[in-house]
Design a protein around this motif. Structure first.
Motif, PDB file in Angstrom:
ATOM      1  N   ALA A 132       0.830  -1.201   0.000  1.00 31.47           N
ATOM      2  CA  ALA A 132       0.000   0.000   0.000  1.00 31.47           C
ATOM      3  C   ALA A 132       0.867   1.256   0.000  1.00 31.47           C
ATOM      4  O   ALA A 132       0.576   2.225  -0.715  1.00 31.47           O
ATOM      5  N   PHE A 133       1.928   1.253   0.788  1.00 34.82           N
ATOM      6  CA  PHE A 133       2.809   2.421   0.838  1.00 34.82           C
ATOM      7  C   PHE A 133       3.495   2.640  -0.511  1.00 34.82           C
ATOM      8  O   PHE A 133       3.598   3.775  -0.993  1.00 34.82           O
ATOM      9  N   ALA A 134       3.951   1.557  -1.132  1.00 30.43           N
ATOM     10  CA  ALA A 134       4.604   1.685  -2.439  1.00 30.43           C
ATOM     11  C   ALA A 134       3.629   2.243  -3.472  1.00 30.43           C
ATOM     12  O   ALA A 134       3.987   3.104  -4.286  1.00 30.43           O
ATOM     13  N   GLY A 135       2.386   1.771  -3.447  1.00 30.30           N
ATOM     14  CA  GLY A 135       1.390   2.282  -4.381  1.00 30.30           C
ATOM     15  C   GLY A 135       1.084   3.748  -4.148  1.00 30.30           C
ATOM     16  O   GLY A 135       0.892   4.515  -5.106  1.00 30.30           O
ATOM     17  N   ALA A 136       1.045   4.165  -2.884  1.00 33.58           N
ATOM     18  CA  ALA A 136       0.787   5.562  -2.562  1.00 33.58           C
ATOM     19  C   ALA A 136       1.900   6.463  -3.075  1.00 33.58           C
ATOM     20  O   ALA A 136       1.642   7.536  -3.646  1.00 33.58           O
ATOM     21  N   VAL A 137       3.141   6.035  -2.885  1.00 29.83           N
ATOM     22  CA  VAL A 137       4.282   6.828  -3.361  1.00 29.83           C
ATOM     23  C   VAL A 137       4.268   6.921  -4.883  1.00 29.83           C
ATOM     24  O   VAL A 137       4.509   7.987  -5.466  1.00 29.83           O
ATOM     25  N   LEU A 138       3.966   5.803  -5.552  1.00 28.47           N
ATOM     26  CA  LEU A 138       3.908   5.800  -7.014  1.00 28.47           C
ATOM     27  C   LEU A 138       2.824   6.752  -7.518  1.00 28.47           C
ATOM     28  O   LEU A 138       3.034   7.524  -8.459  1.00 28.47           O
ATOM     29  N   SER A 139       1.659   6.716  -6.875  1.00 25.60           N
ATOM     30  CA  SER A 139       0.561   7.590  -7.285  1.00 25.60           C
ATOM     31  C   SER A 139       0.935   9.057  -7.115  1.00 25.60           C
ATOM     32  O   SER A 139       0.689   9.886  -8.005  1.00 25.60           O
ATOM     33  N   PHE A 140       1.528   9.391  -5.972  1.00 28.83           N
ATOM     34  CA  PHE A 140       1.876  10.790  -5.744  1.00 28.83           C
ATOM     35  C   PHE A 140       2.973  11.249  -6.698  1.00 28.83           C
ATOM     36  O   PHE A 140       2.970  12.399  -7.152  1.00 28.83           O
ATOM     37  N   GLY A 141       3.901  10.360  -7.017  1.00 30.23           N
ATOM     38  CA  GLY A 141       4.918  10.710  -8.015  1.00 30.23           C
ATOM     39  C   GLY A 141       4.295  11.036  -9.357  1.00 30.23           C
ATOM     40  O   GLY A 141       4.715  11.981 -10.041  1.00 30.23           O
ATOM     41  N   LEU A 142       3.268  10.264  -9.733  1.00 34.42           N
ATOM     42  CA  LEU A 142       2.568  10.542 -10.985  1.00 34.42           C
ATOM     43  C   LEU A 142       1.867  11.897 -10.928  1.00 34.42           C
ATOM     44  O   LEU A 142       1.874  12.651 -11.906  1.00 34.42           O
ATOM     45  N   VAL A 143       1.261  12.219  -9.784  1.00 33.36           N
ATOM     46  CA  VAL A 143       0.586  13.510  -9.629  1.00 33.36           C
ATOM     47  C   VAL A 143       1.584  14.656  -9.803  1.00 33.36           C
ATOM     48  O   VAL A 143       1.314  15.638 -10.518  1.00 33.36           O
ATOM     49  N   LEU A 144       2.730  14.559  -9.161  1.00 33.73           N
ATOM     50  CA  LEU A 144       3.737  15.615  -9.288  1.00 33.73           C
ATOM     51  C   LEU A 144       4.221  15.750 -10.724  1.00 33.73           C
ATOM     52  O   LEU A 144       4.426  16.873 -11.224  1.00 33.73           O
ATOM     53  N   LEU A 145       4.405  14.609 -11.406  1.00 32.02           N
ATOM     54  CA  LEU A 145       4.864  14.654 -12.796  1.00 32.02           C
ATOM     55  C   LEU A 145       3.828  15.323 -13.687  1.00 32.02           C
ATOM     56  O   LEU A 145       4.158  16.207 -14.496  1.00 32.02           O
ATOM     57  N   LEU A 146       2.562  14.935 -13.534  1.00 30.06           N
ATOM     58  CA  LEU A 146       1.496  15.535 -14.345  1.00 30.06           C
ATOM     59  C   LEU A 146       1.361  17.030 -14.055  1.00 30.06           C
ATOM     60  O   LEU A 146       1.195  17.837 -14.977  1.00 30.06           O
ATOM     61  N   ALA A 147       1.409  17.385 -12.770  1.00 27.11           N
ATOM     62  CA  ALA A 147       1.259  18.791 -12.408  1.00 27.11           C
ATOM     63  C   ALA A 147       2.420  19.623 -12.953  1.00 27.11           C
ATOM     64  O   ALA A 147       2.230  20.741 -13.447  1.00 27.11           O
ATOM     65  N   HIS A 148       3.645  19.066 -12.865  1.00 28.61           N
ATOM     66  CA  HIS A 148       4.821  19.807 -13.337  1.00 28.61           C
ATOM     67  C   HIS A 148       4.776  20.027 -14.841  1.00 28.61           C
ATOM     68  O   HIS A 148       5.068  21.128 -15.339  1.00 28.61           O
ATOM     69  N   THR A 149       4.400  18.995 -15.590  1.00 26.25           N
ATOM     70  CA  THR A 149       4.390  19.110 -17.051  1.00 26.25           C
ATOM     71  C   THR A 149       3.240  19.961 -17.560  1.00 26.25           C
ATOM     72  O   THR A 149       3.261  20.397 -18.720  1.00 26.25           O
ATOM     73  N   SER A 150       2.228  20.210 -16.703  1.00 27.91           N
ATOM     74  CA  SER A 150       1.076  20.996 -17.156  1.00 27.91           C
ATOM     75  C   SER A 150       1.068  22.413 -16.592  1.00 27.91           C
ATOM     76  O   SER A 150       0.084  23.127 -16.731  1.00 27.91           O
ATOM     77  N   GLY A 151       2.155  22.809 -15.914  1.00 26.94           N
ATOM     78  CA  GLY A 151       2.248  24.187 -15.456  1.00 26.94           C
ATOM     79  C   GLY A 151       2.549  24.368 -13.988  1.00 26.94           C
ATOM     80  O   GLY A 151       3.067  25.392 -13.570  1.00 26.94           O
ATOM     81  N   GLY A 152       2.187  23.379 -13.157  1.00 25.00           N
ATOM     82  CA  GLY A 152       2.564  23.402 -11.750  1.00 25.00           C
ATOM     83  C   GLY A 152       1.723  24.270 -10.850  1.00 25.00           C
ATOM     84  O   GLY A 152       2.068  24.473  -9.680  1.00 25.00           O
ATOM     85  N   THR A 153       0.611  24.823 -11.335  1.00 22.45           N
ATOM     86  CA  THR A 153      -0.241  25.647 -10.479  1.00 22.45           C
ATOM     87  C   THR A 153      -1.062  24.760  -9.551  1.00 22.45           C
ATOM     88  O   THR A 153      -1.153  23.543  -9.733  1.00 22.45           O
ATOM     89  N   THR A 154      -1.680  25.387  -8.547  1.00 23.72           N
ATOM     90  CA  THR A 154      -2.480  24.610  -7.595  1.00 23.72           C
ATOM     91  C   THR A 154      -3.657  23.922  -8.280  1.00 23.72           C
ATOM     92  O   THR A 154      -4.018  22.799  -7.925  1.00 23.72           O
ATOM     93  N   ASP A 155      -4.257  24.598  -9.261  1.00 30.70           N
ATOM     94  CA  ASP A 155      -5.350  23.974  -9.996  1.00 30.70           C
ATOM     95  C   ASP A 155      -4.875  22.730 -10.727  1.00 30.70           C
ATOM     96  O   ASP A 155      -5.581  21.711 -10.775  1.00 30.70           O
ATOM     97  N   ARG A 156      -3.670  22.788 -11.288  1.00 28.34           N
ATOM     98  CA  ARG A 156      -3.129  21.635 -12.006  1.00 28.34           C
ATOM     99  C   ARG A 156      -2.814  20.489 -11.056  1.00 28.34           C
ATOM    100  O   ARG A 156      -2.986  19.322 -11.400  1.00 28.34           O
ATOM    101  N   VAL A 157      -2.338  20.817  -9.869  1.00 29.91           N
ATOM    102  CA  VAL A 157      -2.094  19.772  -8.861  1.00 29.91           C
ATOM    103  C   VAL A 157      -3.396  19.071  -8.509  1.00 29.91           C
ATOM    104  O   VAL A 157      -3.471  17.835  -8.428  1.00 29.91           O
ATOM    105  N   LEU A 158      -4.453  19.857  -8.309  1.00 26.31           N
ATOM    106  CA  LEU A 158      -5.750  19.294  -7.950  1.00 26.31           C
ATOM    107  C   LEU A 158      -6.299  18.415  -9.067  1.00 26.31           C
ATOM    108  O   LEU A 158      -6.757  17.289  -8.833  1.00 26.31           O
ATOM    109  N   LEU A 159      -6.230  18.894 -10.296  1.00 31.43           N
ATOM    110  CA  LEU A 159      -6.721  18.117 -11.426  1.00 31.43           C
ATOM    111  C   LEU A 159      -5.882  16.860 -11.648  1.00 31.43           C
ATOM    112  O   LEU A 159      -6.416  15.794 -11.991  1.00 31.43           O
ATOM    113  N   SER A 160      -4.581  16.973 -11.446  1.00 32.43           N
ATOM    114  CA  SER A 160      -3.720  15.798 -11.581  1.00 32.43           C
ATOM    115  C   SER A 160      -4.053  14.754 -10.523  1.00 32.43           C
ATOM    116  O   SER A 160      -4.038  13.549 -10.794  1.00 32.43           O
TER     117      SER A 160
END
Length: 347
Positions: A132-160
């Motif tokens: 479960a911990f490994a899956g959580a870390v993987l998911s959050f890493g994906l969120v950061l990657l998506l948010a960073h590549t789409s602009g990094g704003t708070t709205d993008r973090v939420l949508l990611s």
């Protein structure tokens, strides 16, 4: 002078919260099929801390020390941690509906747990919690990657986070549907809905340690969180390093959520409703709001878990179901009170 009054008020709130927590944990341990008196609980705790022998049978000592006490303490830690994360995310993302699961951490943890239990990922070397911990870390890493590549704003973090949550929820359902037998499906679904039935001292120690560290980090950034409530531009104008603070707090809340979800499963609504209730008590200043929110969450989840394991005895209601049944009406009340007081939904 005003700062001194605020500090005294915070101390008073925290002391009252700690008393309420102690008065919640102790009775919660006595409730159950095997009747345990409050005096028996204190004698067992005293014996384990080096005092005189409790005089209870090994079975009753085991019920107190190995079953009910770690369960109550883990419920308190999870309630405090989830509520704290909710308060931070609601201010950081400026969204009153943000909670710890908005980053997709819970869904990722669920997928990791299911992969270990159903697919046997790790070849037996990984426990359910580790998966479960490994899956959580993987998911959050994906969120950061998506948010960073789409602009990094708070709205993008939420949508990611929403996108990652949907992706990992779909993966979990796919694995269960295609690979799990009936027994595995029942066990996985019960864990996904939240349970403290397997609580142990290891989980309590890990959760409490991470909670303490994250609370300290968040309190150090309390002035920045106060500034974030006025928007990123205002925070930057006040000298806040917006990107660094946001990344630090997102990482801290994601780590804490991952640890808690890996220990107790997915428990919803705690991080959504309790920050609003605590904010009504303390006001918006985060130096007071954050510790009070954590204490309110701890007391709340101790009593919800006690009700979940006793009301339908001998069956146990998943904690996530109980928190939703209690949280939805409470959240409706908070919304209506906030609208009457301010003319808008509380943020």
């Amino acid at each position: 002078m005003r700062a001194a009054r605020t500090g005294r008020g915070t101390v008073v709130f925290c002391c009252l919260g700690l008393v309420a927590l102690a008065l919640s944990v102790a009775p919660a341990i006595t409730i159950g099929q095997a009747g345990i008196a409050a005096g028996d609980v204190w004698r067992v705790v005293a014996e384990r801390l080096g005092g005189a022998e409790s005089g209870l049978s090994p079975l009753r000592e085991g019920i107190v020390w190995e079953l009910r006490l770690p369960r109550a303490l883990l419920a308190a830690v999870c309630g405090a941690g989830l509520a704290l994360c909710g308060a931070v995310l609601q201010s950081l993302l400026r969204n009153p509906l943000a909670d710890p699961f908005v980053l997709g951490v819970s869904s990722g943890a669920s997928t990791g747990a299911v992969a270990v239990v159903v697919l046997g990922v790790g070849g037996g070397a990984l426990s359910l919690s580790a998966g479960a911990f490994a899956g959580a870390v993987l998911s959050f890493g994906l969120v950061l990657l998506l948010a960073h590549t789409s602009g990094g704003t708070t709205d993008r973090v939420l949508l990611s986070g929403v996108a990652a949550m949907q992706l990992f929820s779909a993966l979990t359902s796919f694995i269960v549907f295609t690979s799990a037998d009936a027994e595995q499906t029942r066990g996985v679904l019960f864990w996904l809905l939240g349970s403290f039935g397997t609580a142990g001292w290891g989980e309590v120690a890990l959760g409490a340690g991470v909670l303490s560290a994250v609370l300290a980090v968040c309190l150090c950034h309390a002035p920045a969180l106060d500034a974030f409530t006025f928007g990123q531009e205002a925070a930057a104008a006040l000298g806040v390093a917006v990107r660094r603070v946001r990344l630090t707090l997102l990482l801290a809340t994601a780590l804490l959520t991952a640890v808690l979800v890996s220990s107790a499963g997915a428990i919803g609504f705690v991080g959504l409703v309790l920050p609003h209730a605590a904010r009504a008590l303390t006001g918006p200043a985060h130096r007071r709001l954050l510790p009070v929110t954590a204490l309110v969450g701890a007391v709340f989840l101790v009593w919800v878990d006690t009700a979940a394991r006793t009301l339908l005895d001998p069956r146990e209601l998943p904690v996530g179901v109980a928190t939703s049944l209690v949280g939805v009406p409470a959240f409706v009340v908070v919304l209506h009170r906030g609208r009457r007081a301010t003319g808008r939904v509380p943020a």
